[in-house]
Structures are given as C-alpha cells and as structure tokens.
Design an enzyme around this catalytic site. Structure first.
Site, PDB file in Angstrom:
ATOM      1  N   ARG A 103    -113.131  51.861  63.891  1.00  0.00           N
ATOM      2  CA  ARG A 103    -112.977  50.846  65.112  1.00  0.00           C
ATOM      3  C   ARG A 103    -112.998  51.364  67.126  1.00  0.00           C
ATOM      4  NH1 ARG A 103    -110.306  47.856  67.304  1.00  0.00           N
ATOM      5  NH2 ARG A 103    -107.937  48.727  66.142  1.00  0.00           N
ATOM      6  N   ARG A 104    -111.927  52.067  66.365  1.00  0.00           N
ATOM      7  CA  ARG A 104    -112.026  52.371  67.369  1.00  0.00           C
ATOM      8  C   ARG A 104    -112.612  53.738  68.286  1.00  0.00           C
ATOM      9  NH1 ARG A 104    -105.100  51.980  66.294  1.00  0.00           N
ATOM     10  NH2 ARG A 104    -104.886  50.340  66.792  1.00  0.00           N
TER      11      ARG A 104
ATOM     12  N   CYS B  97    -110.805  45.999  55.923  1.00  0.00           N
ATOM     13  CA  CYS B  97    -110.306  46.593  57.113  1.00  0.00           C
ATOM     14  C   CYS B  97    -110.274  47.490  57.894  1.00  0.00           C
ATOM     15  CB  CYS B  97    -108.385  46.300  56.368  1.00  0.00           C
ATOM     16  SG  CYS B  97    -107.974  45.341  55.334  1.00  0.00           S
TER      17      CYS B  97
ATOM     18  N   SER C 108    -108.946  55.007  63.242  1.00  0.00           N
ATOM     19  CA  SER C 108    -109.471  53.909  62.675  1.00  0.00           C
ATOM     20  C   SER C 108    -110.979  54.068  63.291  1.00  0.00           C
ATOM     21  CB  SER C 108    -109.088  52.696  63.707  1.00  0.00           C
ATOM     22  OG  SER C 108    -109.329  51.842  64.258  1.00  0.00           O
TER      23      SER C 108
ATOM     24  N   THR D 286    -107.127  59.085  66.217  1.00  0.00           N
ATOM     25  CA  THR D 286    -107.027  57.754  65.599  1.00  0.00           C
ATOM     26  C   THR D 286    -107.809  57.810  64.398  1.00  0.00           C
ATOM     27  OG1 THR D 286    -107.809  54.914  65.701  1.00  0.00           O
ATOM     28  CG2 THR D 286    -109.337  56.839  66.853  1.00  0.00           C
TER      29      THR D 286
ATOM     30  N   ARG E  94     -92.527  46.811  53.624  1.00  0.00           N
ATOM     31  CA  ARG E  94     -92.847  48.163  53.748  1.00  0.00           C
ATOM     32  C   ARG E  94     -91.794  48.676  54.250  1.00  0.00           C
ATOM     33  NH1 ARG E  94     -98.172  49.442  56.637  1.00  0.00           N
ATOM     34  NH2 ARG E  94     -97.286  51.207  56.209  1.00  0.00           N
TER      35      ARG E  94
ATOM     36  N   LYS F  47    -104.100  42.285  60.487  1.00  0.00           N
ATOM     37  CA  LYS F  47    -104.790  43.235  60.219  1.00  0.00           C
ATOM     38  C   LYS F  47    -104.683  43.728  58.614  1.00  0.00           C
ATOM     39  CE  LYS F  47    -103.513  46.418  63.381  1.00  0.00           C
ATOM     40  NZ  LYS F  47    -103.747  48.414  62.456  1.00  0.00           N
ATOM     41  N   ASP F  48    -103.745  44.444  58.312  1.00  0.00           N
ATOM     42  CA  ASP F  48    -104.386  44.727  56.898  1.00  0.00           C
ATOM     43  C   ASP F  48    -104.551  44.073  55.941  1.00  0.00           C
ATOM     44  OD1 ASP F  48    -102.821  47.147  58.264  1.00  0.00           O
ATOM     45  OD2 ASP F  48    -101.173  46.547  57.599  1.00  0.00           O
TER      46      ASP F  48
ATOM     47  N   SER G 241     -91.745  50.803  56.406  1.00  0.00           N
ATOM     48  CA  SER G 241     -91.917  52.143  57.269  1.00  0.00           C
ATOM     49  C   SER G 241     -91.220  51.017  58.938  1.00  0.00           C
ATOM     50  CB  SER G 241     -93.608  51.450  58.040  1.00  0.00           C
ATOM     51  OG  SER G 241     -93.808  50.550  58.442  1.00  0.00           O
TER      52      SER G 241
ATOM     53  N   THR H 217     -95.297  60.444  63.904  1.00  0.00           N
ATOM     54  CA  THR H 217     -96.542  60.904  63.737  1.00  0.00           C
ATOM     55  C   THR H 217     -97.228  61.522  64.158  1.00  0.00           C
ATOM     56  OG1 THR H 217     -95.382  61.337  61.779  1.00  0.00           O
ATOM     57  CG2 THR H 217     -97.631  62.330  62.268  1.00  0.00           C
ATOM     58  N   ARG H 218     -97.909  60.674  65.197  1.00  0.00           N
ATOM     59  CA  ARG H 218     -99.064  59.884  65.751  1.00  0.00           C
ATOM     60  C   ARG H 218     -98.457  60.690  67.605  1.00  0.00           C
ATOM     61  NH1 ARG H 218    -103.268  56.220  63.145  1.00  0.00           N
ATOM     62  NH2 ARG H 218    -102.744  56.364  61.779  1.00  0.00           N
TER      63      ARG H 218
ATOM     64  N   ARG I  76    -103.644  60.323  60.475  1.00  0.00           N
ATOM     65  CA  ARG I  76    -102.727  59.519  60.205  1.00  0.00           C
ATOM     66  C   ARG I  76    -101.683  59.349  60.587  1.00  0.00           C
ATOM     67  NH1 ARG I  76    -102.552  57.180  54.086  1.00  0.00           N
ATOM     68  NH2 ARG I  76    -101.416  56.200  55.318  1.00  0.00           N
ATOM     69  N   GLY I  77    -100.354  59.026  59.568  1.00  0.00           N
ATOM     70  CA  GLY I  77     -99.696  58.941  59.944  1.00  0.00           C
ATOM     71  C   GLY I  77     -98.607  57.415  61.081  1.00  0.00           C
ATOM     72  N   ASN I  78     -97.682  57.651  60.634  1.00  0.00           N
ATOM     73  CA  ASN I  78     -96.533  56.753  61.513  1.00  0.00           C
ATOM     74  C   ASN I  78     -96.842  56.365  63.407  1.00  0.00           C
ATOM     75  OD1 ASN I  78     -94.394  58.662  61.955  1.00  0.00           O
ATOM     76  ND2 ASN I  78     -93.236  57.633  60.585  1.00  0.00           N
ATOM     77  N   VAL I  79     -96.101  55.946  63.688  1.00  0.00           N
ATOM     78  CA  VAL I  79     -95.924  55.776  65.157  1.00  0.00           C
ATOM     79  C   VAL I  79     -95.583  57.005  65.548  1.00  0.00           C
ATOM     80  CG1 VAL I  79     -95.418  54.899  66.983  1.00  0.00           C
ATOM     81  CG2 VAL I  79     -95.572  53.313  65.545  1.00  0.00           C
TER      82      VAL I  79
END
Length: 319
Positions: free
Chosen positions: A129-130, A244, A127, A125, A11, A81-82, A13, A156-157, A151-154
């Site tokens: 799960r989280r 997932c 997720s 988050t 990918r 995990k994906d 990213s 962005t978050r 959502r978003g990359n590191v």
C-alpha cells in the site's frame, strides 16, 4: 465480576507490549480489577518472510484468537489494521478505543522531508500500500525514488537509516507515539499523499462472545466515532476481497460544521505497487448511526472502485 486478575493476551513485540500496557491500565480503571499481560508468539512474529509473501491476513492474530477461544486469556489487544475483516462467531470486538493519529510518517536521514529526498533515494517499507502511493506521488511530482521491501520491528527499520543502508523508512505515526519515539519522525505524510491502511491507528479489544459481563465492562472504552469510521474502512476492504497486505488505503474522517460533526467522508485507493495504475475515490454522507450504515458506506464505495477496475490492481485477492 470477581476481583480475580483479568488476563490480557498480547504479542511480545515492544509496540504490542506498550499498547497492551496502555489498554491494561484503562481496563483497570473501568473494572477495578488487576490486569496481567500474557505474552503470546504469533506466526507473523517468527516468520522472516515478507508479509506480502505469507499473505498478511491474520498472521499476527491467529495465536491470540486461539488463546481466547481456549480460555487461556480473557481478552486480547490487536492493532486493528492486522485483523482479518471476518469476525469469528465465538469472538466479539468489545471495544475500539479512541483512535491515535492514523497517518504514515517518514524517518529519514539528515532530518529530510519526503519531497526533499535526493534523486534515487531508497525508501524502506514492507507495505505494498505504501509502495503504491509513494511511487504514484513521486511519478506525478517528478521525484526519483526506489521503494525497498523490508521487515522487522521499529528498531530494526530505523537502524537501516541510521546505518546508511536506506535514505528513509515509512512507519505508522501511532506506533511511534505509543512507544515514545515520535520525536524521531522527520515528516508526517499527509493523507492526501498516502492514505493509511484501513483501521490504522486504532486498537481492537477482543473477547469471547459468551462473556457478557466482560463485554459490558470493556465497552466503557469504546469510542463510537472511531467504531463508525473503522467499520466503514474495513467494510470497503472486505468488499474488495483484499487482505491486510493488499495495496489498499482507506480513511474515514469526520467533517465538522460549526460545533457539530455533520458528515463522514470515506476516501480509498487501490494501486499497483509501482504506482503506475491507481483507482482513487471518495464518498461523503451523514455520519452512520448504526453498524449496518457504516458497513453500507464502505461497501458502496468498494462497488464503485471495482467498477473502475480496482480488482485488477491488487494482485491475488484474498478469499
């Protein structure tokens, strides 16, 4: 094997490129061949919907797997995990290298730890799960938090925190370590508080099943303990028929006695995202010596969880 460059599908990213670059270097060492990265855009990279809405399962891997099947790349690197739990017959997980730290971490304003967040703190988050586990912990310990889907990359978050929109975000320790940003973590969340996603922290190196020479070469990077642990975790996920993005946490870890690894403990949790209802169980047994043994460990714990009502806590189950 020839001296021709091996093509590694990845990918685009920042995190994917970083971890693929690290795998490429390791593959160069064991094969003596050059490795070139082939950047591939997946549906999960282009969609702006939340992962829970688009199903989560496979959205980051389908395009990579299609490129493998078509022979456009020789092997691909995924965050384990994906990966959907069902492995296509024409592909094989040639190596699961030594796992990075599987924990979740907090990046919060003012260097705050989770238990020091102010009342009404907004935690971002994407997720379920989280969300489920953070809300359950807060409920049990008298904390007042609000989990906010993002959502978003590191970048962005973390920017949500830096810009004051959120008090904290939850990320995977492994990802931050791989891109050299682990120093931004303000709190490592104990697995007793938040169990990670099945396979979190592990990478999967996948190639076509007919490439026996390449499978053998990549197998040099395989870690048997990591493989046994994540196989058990993913077997549990599969037996729960959960994708997932389902609110399922699982971690298999090794229990040492003296100088030797004696047993493997598998812990798992399923819960509603508001944290009001949870099924959490664990089992301990000898370290599985075979693939079938690891599968059985996860399957048996999943059966116990389903008997306690886990299916009703996951929303729509993946089939």
């Amino acid at each position: 094997m020839s001296d021709k460059a091996l093509r590694l599908g990845t990918r685009r990213s920042k995190l994917a490129m970083a971890q693929s670059g690290q795998v490429a270097e390791a593959v160069r060492r064991v094969t003596g061949r050059p490795v070139e990265l082939v950047e591939i855009t997946t549906y999960g990279d282009t969609s702006r919907e939340h992962l829970a809405q688009i199903g989560g399962t496979g959205v980051f891997v389908t395009a990579l797997r299609d490129a493998l099947v078509r022979g456009e790349v020789d092997f691909a690197v995924h965050s384990l995990k994906d990966l959907p739990t069902a492995e296509p017959e024409d592909l094989v997980l040639a190596a699961l290298p030594v796992r990075e730290d599987p924990r979740d971490v907090l990046v919060a304003r003012d260097e705050l730890k989770f238990t020091d967040l102010p009342r009404g703190a907004r935690i971002g988050t994407g997720s379920p799960r989280r969300m489920a586990q953070l809300n359950a912990y807060a409920r049990a310990h008298g904390l007042d938090i609000e989990t906010v889907p993002i959502r978003g990359n590191v970048d962005t978050r973390i920017r949500y925190v830096r810009d004051g929109e959120l008090d904290a975000v939850v990320l995977a320790a492994a990802g931050l370590r791989r891109i050299g940003r682990i120093e931004e973590v303000t709190d490592f969340l104990s697995v007793d508080t938040v169990l990670p996603a099945p396979g979190q922290g592990a990478l999967a190196i996948e190639c076509a099943a007919q490439r026996a020479d390449l499978i053998a070469a990549l197998g040099e990077l395989d870690d048997p303990f990591t493989r046994a642990a994540v196989t058990a975790e993913r077997s549990l996920l599969a037996a729960l028929e959960a994708g997932c993005s389902a609110p399922v946490g699982a971690l298999a870890d090794l229990l040492e006695g003296g100088q030797f690894v004696k047993e493997m403990r598998l812990r798992a949790v399923v819960g509603t995202t508001d944290g009001t209802r949870m099924v959490q169980l664990s089992t301990t047994g000898p370290v599985p010596q075979t693939h079938e043994g690891a599968l059985a460990l996860g399957g048996e714990l999943a059966t116990e969880m389903l008997a306690q009502g886990a299916a009703g806590l996951m929303g729509e189950r993946a089939h």
